[in-house]
Design an enzyme around this catalytic site. Structure first.
Site, PDB file in Angstrom:
ATOM      1  N   GLU A  30       0.801  -1.218   0.000  1.00 54.34           N
ATOM      2  CA  GLU A  30       0.000   0.000   0.000  1.00 54.34           C
ATOM      3  C   GLU A  30       0.836   1.272   0.000  1.00 54.34           C
ATOM      4  O   GLU A  30       0.761   2.079   0.929  1.00 54.34           O
ATOM      5  CB  GLU A  30      -0.998  -0.014   1.177  1.00 54.34           C
TER       6      GLU A  30
ATOM      7  N   GLU B 220      -4.955  -8.258  -1.431  1.00 49.50           N
ATOM      8  CA  GLU B 220      -5.718  -8.157  -0.172  1.00 49.50           C
ATOM      9  C   GLU B 220      -7.153  -7.830  -0.497  1.00 49.50           C
ATOM     10  O   GLU B 220      -7.434  -6.963  -1.331  1.00 49.50           O
ATOM     11  CB  GLU B 220      -5.195  -6.991   0.703  1.00 49.50           C
TER      12      GLU B 220
HETATM   13  C1  GLC Z   1      -3.939  -3.203   5.360  1.00 53.20           C
HETATM   14  C2  GLC Z   1      -3.245  -2.858   6.633  1.00 53.20           C
HETATM   15  C3  GLC Z   1      -3.609  -3.866   7.686  1.00 53.20           C
HETATM   16  C4  GLC Z   1      -5.118  -3.910   7.857  1.00 53.20           C
HETATM   17  C5  GLC Z   1      -5.765  -4.239   6.534  1.00 53.20           C
HETATM   18  C6  GLC Z   1      -7.271  -4.135   6.632  1.00 53.20           C
HETATM   19  O1  GLC Z   1      -3.319  -4.328   4.914  1.00 53.20           O
HETATM   20  O2  GLC Z   1      -1.871  -2.850   6.417  1.00 53.20           O
HETATM   21  O3  GLC Z   1      -2.992  -3.552   8.893  1.00 53.20           O
HETATM   22  O4  GLC Z   1      -5.500  -4.857   8.815  1.00 53.20           O
HETATM   23  O5  GLC Z   1      -5.336  -3.359   5.529  1.00 53.20           O
HETATM   24  O6  GLC Z   1      -7.620  -2.844   7.049  1.00 53.20           O
END
Ligand code: GLC
Length: 376
Positions: A163, A313
């Site tokens: 990110e 993610e």
């Molecule tokens: C990102 C952050 C992580 C968080 C996730 C969901 O990866 O780095 O810490 O838990 O997003 O918000």
């Protein structure tokens, strides 16, 4: 709108089809992404990227890798906060004990037949202040990591920075890439690099990403957590406007949700809840349309630029109701797979868990949404 409805309808047909013919991936070249080759993955969140492992309640164990492999995943993404484990001054040497812990995690992944993505996570100093000193530290970290792992199998992947964003502008990120990619390549010409778009909280920022040609082999990556009012409801680490709980997916809810005060005080958030409470599914901000659109944009970018893309993610918090979590997760997964976008769920056993650590068992609805056709 008609076009959108037709598209969403088509997607749903394809998804339904995909569920009944699990192994089938529809390859429509002009619509699908170039394959990242990472298959289905999961993030080992809140462990090595906490300030110290254990600070956020997760200590990696051998069994995690076994459970993940047995469930049918192909890849683990291991988020790592290297910046908390280095000497304060040049040459910013990485602590050997910590390095060994990462060696161990990679070895665990490999011995269970999993691919491993290691990254630089939560380098907040760089994101808050992208000064030459911090950019220099990023480079030094990668030189040390690449030196250590250059002889490792190609199933280890290097993700340059999780990110990128905050005070790293798209322009600066491209400059940083132009500087550090050749340095990594001079140490390690072979391992695949994974490069993220500027974290655009749901907005597409891939279009501003300039991946240096000498980065190859390379994969681009993006994250997806929309709608944040659903995925991050009540998350302590986000802004108070995300404090409304009881948000289900897809919208509209059976009975209207009353937003929390911080959301009511915010024009955009109160508009969002008004739309969520009232609009029919196909126009709802918590509907299928925004997800289809975002993923299709990423797939098109991949095809147009000749670079594989990875959804590194996506996930929803445990505060949300389980069937909504399963609905959203299943939709994102199947839609990604329709577009040939490999993915990694956030996370294994922390706030967005797919696995319940106390009972040492998968949260069935979430796992089935991720892997509907899991091996016996
Ligand atoms: C990102 C952050 C992580 C968080 C996730 C969901 O990866 O780095 O810490 O838990 O997003 O918000």
């Amino acid at each position: 709108m008609k076009k959108r409805i037709t598209r969403v309808f088509l997607s749903l047909c394809i998804i339904t089809l995909g569920l009944s013919i699990p192994a089938c991936r529809l390859e429509i070249p002009e619509l699908t992404a170039l394959s990242a080759g990472l298959g289905r993955g999961i993030n080992l969140g809140n462990a090595l990227e906490a300030p110290r492992e254990g600070d956020w309640g997760v200590i990696l164990q051998e069994s995690f890798f076994r459970w993940i492999a047995q469930a049918g995943f192909d890849t683990v993404r291991i988020p790592i906060r290297w910046s908390a484990h280095i000497l304060d001054d040049d040459p910013y040497t990485i602590d050997e004990t910590f390095f060994r812990r990462v060696d161990w995690a990679i070895a665990q992944a490999f011995s269970n037949g999993l691919k491993a993505v290691i990254n630089i996570h939560h380098f907040i100093e760089l994101k808050e202040d992208p000064s030459p000193v911090h950019i220099g530290i990023l480079e030094r970290l990668w030189v040390q990591i690449a030196e250590r792992y250059r002889a490792y199998p190609s199933t280890l992947y290097y993700e340059l920075l999780s990110e990128p964003g905050q005070n790293i502008t798209p322009l600066l990120w491209n400059e940083i890439l132009a500087r550090i990619v050749p340095v990594i390549r001079s140490v390690d010409p072979t391992h695949t690099l994974i490069i993220g778009e500027i974290d655009g909280t749901g907005e597409d920022t891939l279009s501003s990403l300039r991946i240096p040609p000498n980065a190859t082999p390379v994969i681009a990556t993006f994250h997806y957590y929309e709608p944040m009012f659903f995925t991050h409801q009540g998350a302590a680490w986000t802004e108070p406007i995300y404090g409304t709980t009881g948000v289900s997916w897809p919208g509209p809810p059976q009975t209207p949700i009353i937003p929390c005060q911080a959301a009511l005080n915010n024009l955009w958030a109160s508009w969002w809840f008004e739309a969520y409470n009232t609009l029919p599914l196909y126009e709802n901000p918590a509907g299928y349309g925004p997800i289809v659109e975002r993923l299709e944009t990423a797939a098109k970018w991949s095809r147009a630029n000749g670079i594989p893309i990875w959804l590194g993610e996506f996930g929803s918090i445990q505060t949300a109701d389980l069937s909504s979590r399963a609905n959203w997760t299943g939709f994102v997964c199947r839609e990604s797979e329709r577009l040939n976008i490999d993915w990694a769920y956030w996370d294994f056993c922390a706030a967005f868990a797919a696995f319940d650590l106390p009972s040492e068992s998968w949260i069935d609805l979430v796992l089935n949404a991720l892997i509907p056709d899991k091996p016996e």
